[in-house]
Design a protein around this motif. Sequence first.
Motif, PDB file in Angstrom:
ATOM      1  N   ALA A  98       0.832  -1.207   0.000  1.00  0.00           N
ATOM      2  CA  ALA A  98       0.000   0.000   0.000  1.00  0.00           C
ATOM      3  C   ALA A  98       0.865   1.254   0.000  1.00  0.00           C
ATOM      4  O   ALA A  98       0.521   2.259  -0.638  1.00  0.00           O
ATOM      5  CB  ALA A  98      -0.923  -0.012   1.214  1.00  0.00           C
ATOM      6  N   ALA A  99       1.996   1.208   0.707  1.00  0.00           N
ATOM      7  CA  ALA A  99       2.908   2.353   0.727  1.00  0.00           C
ATOM      8  C   ALA A  99       3.462   2.630  -0.665  1.00  0.00           C
ATOM      9  O   ALA A  99       3.566   3.789  -1.097  1.00  0.00           O
ATOM     10  CB  ALA A  99       4.050   2.092   1.710  1.00  0.00           C
ATOM     11  N   THR A 100       3.804   1.576  -1.389  1.00  0.00           N
ATOM     12  CA  THR A 100       4.317   1.733  -2.752  1.00  0.00           C
ATOM     13  C   THR A 100       3.259   2.342  -3.667  1.00  0.00           C
ATOM     14  O   THR A 100       3.549   3.236  -4.474  1.00  0.00           O
ATOM     15  CB  THR A 100       4.760   0.368  -3.301  1.00  0.00           C
ATOM     16  N   GLN A 101       2.034   1.868  -3.539  1.00  0.00           N
ATOM     17  CA  GLN A 101       0.945   2.407  -4.353  1.00  0.00           C
ATOM     18  C   GLN A 101       0.712   3.887  -4.048  1.00  0.00           C
ATOM     19  O   GLN A 101       0.481   4.692  -4.963  1.00  0.00           O
ATOM     20  CB  GLN A 101      -0.329   1.608  -4.097  1.00  0.00           C
ATOM     21  N   GLU A 102       0.790   4.246  -2.779  1.00  0.00           N
ATOM     22  CA  GLU A 102       0.571   5.641  -2.399  1.00  0.00           C
ATOM     23  C   GLU A 102       1.695   6.534  -2.913  1.00  0.00           C
ATOM     24  O   GLU A 102       1.448   7.661  -3.370  1.00  0.00           O
ATOM     25  CB  GLU A 102       0.460   5.749  -0.876  1.00  0.00           C
ATOM     26  N   LEU A 103       2.928   6.055  -2.853  1.00  0.00           N
ATOM     27  CA  LEU A 103       4.052   6.827  -3.386  1.00  0.00           C
ATOM     28  C   LEU A 103       3.894   7.049  -4.888  1.00  0.00           C
ATOM     29  O   LEU A 103       4.132   8.152  -5.393  1.00  0.00           O
ATOM     30  CB  LEU A 103       5.369   6.100  -3.101  1.00  0.00           C
ATOM     31  N   ALA A 104       3.494   5.994  -5.608  1.00  0.00           N
ATOM     32  CA  ALA A 104       3.310   6.115  -7.056  1.00  0.00           C
ATOM     33  C   ALA A 104       2.178   7.083  -7.393  1.00  0.00           C
ATOM     34  O   ALA A 104       2.247   7.820  -8.384  1.00  0.00           O
ATOM     35  CB  ALA A 104       3.028   4.739  -7.653  1.00  0.00           C
TER      36      ALA A 104
END
Length: 203
Positions: free
Chosen positions: A141-147
């Motif tokens: 989820a953190a990766t998706q939010e960063l993207a």
Amino acid sequence: MLLKEHPLALLRRSWPALLFGALAGALLAALLSFIQPLEYSSTVRILITQPGATNIDPYTVLKSNERIAQNLSQLLYTSSFFENILSQAEGVDRDFFPTNEYDRRRAWSRMVGTTVEPGSGLMLVTIFHPDRAQARSLVQAATQELAKQAPNFFGFSVRVQVIDAPLDSRWIARPNFLNNALAGLVLGALLGLIWMIANRQRI
């Protein structure tokens, strides 16, 4: 005439105290490690690029990507990112996090770890959690939010790509029992050495 005892003679005479201090320090550090929460980790590697920056020399682009990665790593610790990540993460127990805002932010800050590789846009994101599956869900989820947020903060030419899928730790990631025991060993040895010097006898 009073003479100072030779250091080697002092060491030969007092080495049991030095050994005892080192072992006691290692044992105490190991015991303290066991009372801390046992946590697994999940780590993902992402790459920040700017495909639209075609008229800029490569070195400038790389340094720009590095700065963007550093800024993103700091934004990841903010409460707004945390709440968005928590709302997207599947299978995460939201009751795990404190309701008090101060404690909530501190808990999230402790769970997150980021590393930016110098001279590049490569960034490692690690999430620690007592449950391995929840750590993996949070880091995804953190990766998706960063993207999602990177173009909003740094321009629509910025792209965040996952280049290494989440990798879960096989064993307990925190606390690190070996490192803690070694630190306790060194500290105990130093305290034993201080005691040995303070109690040396004059002959």
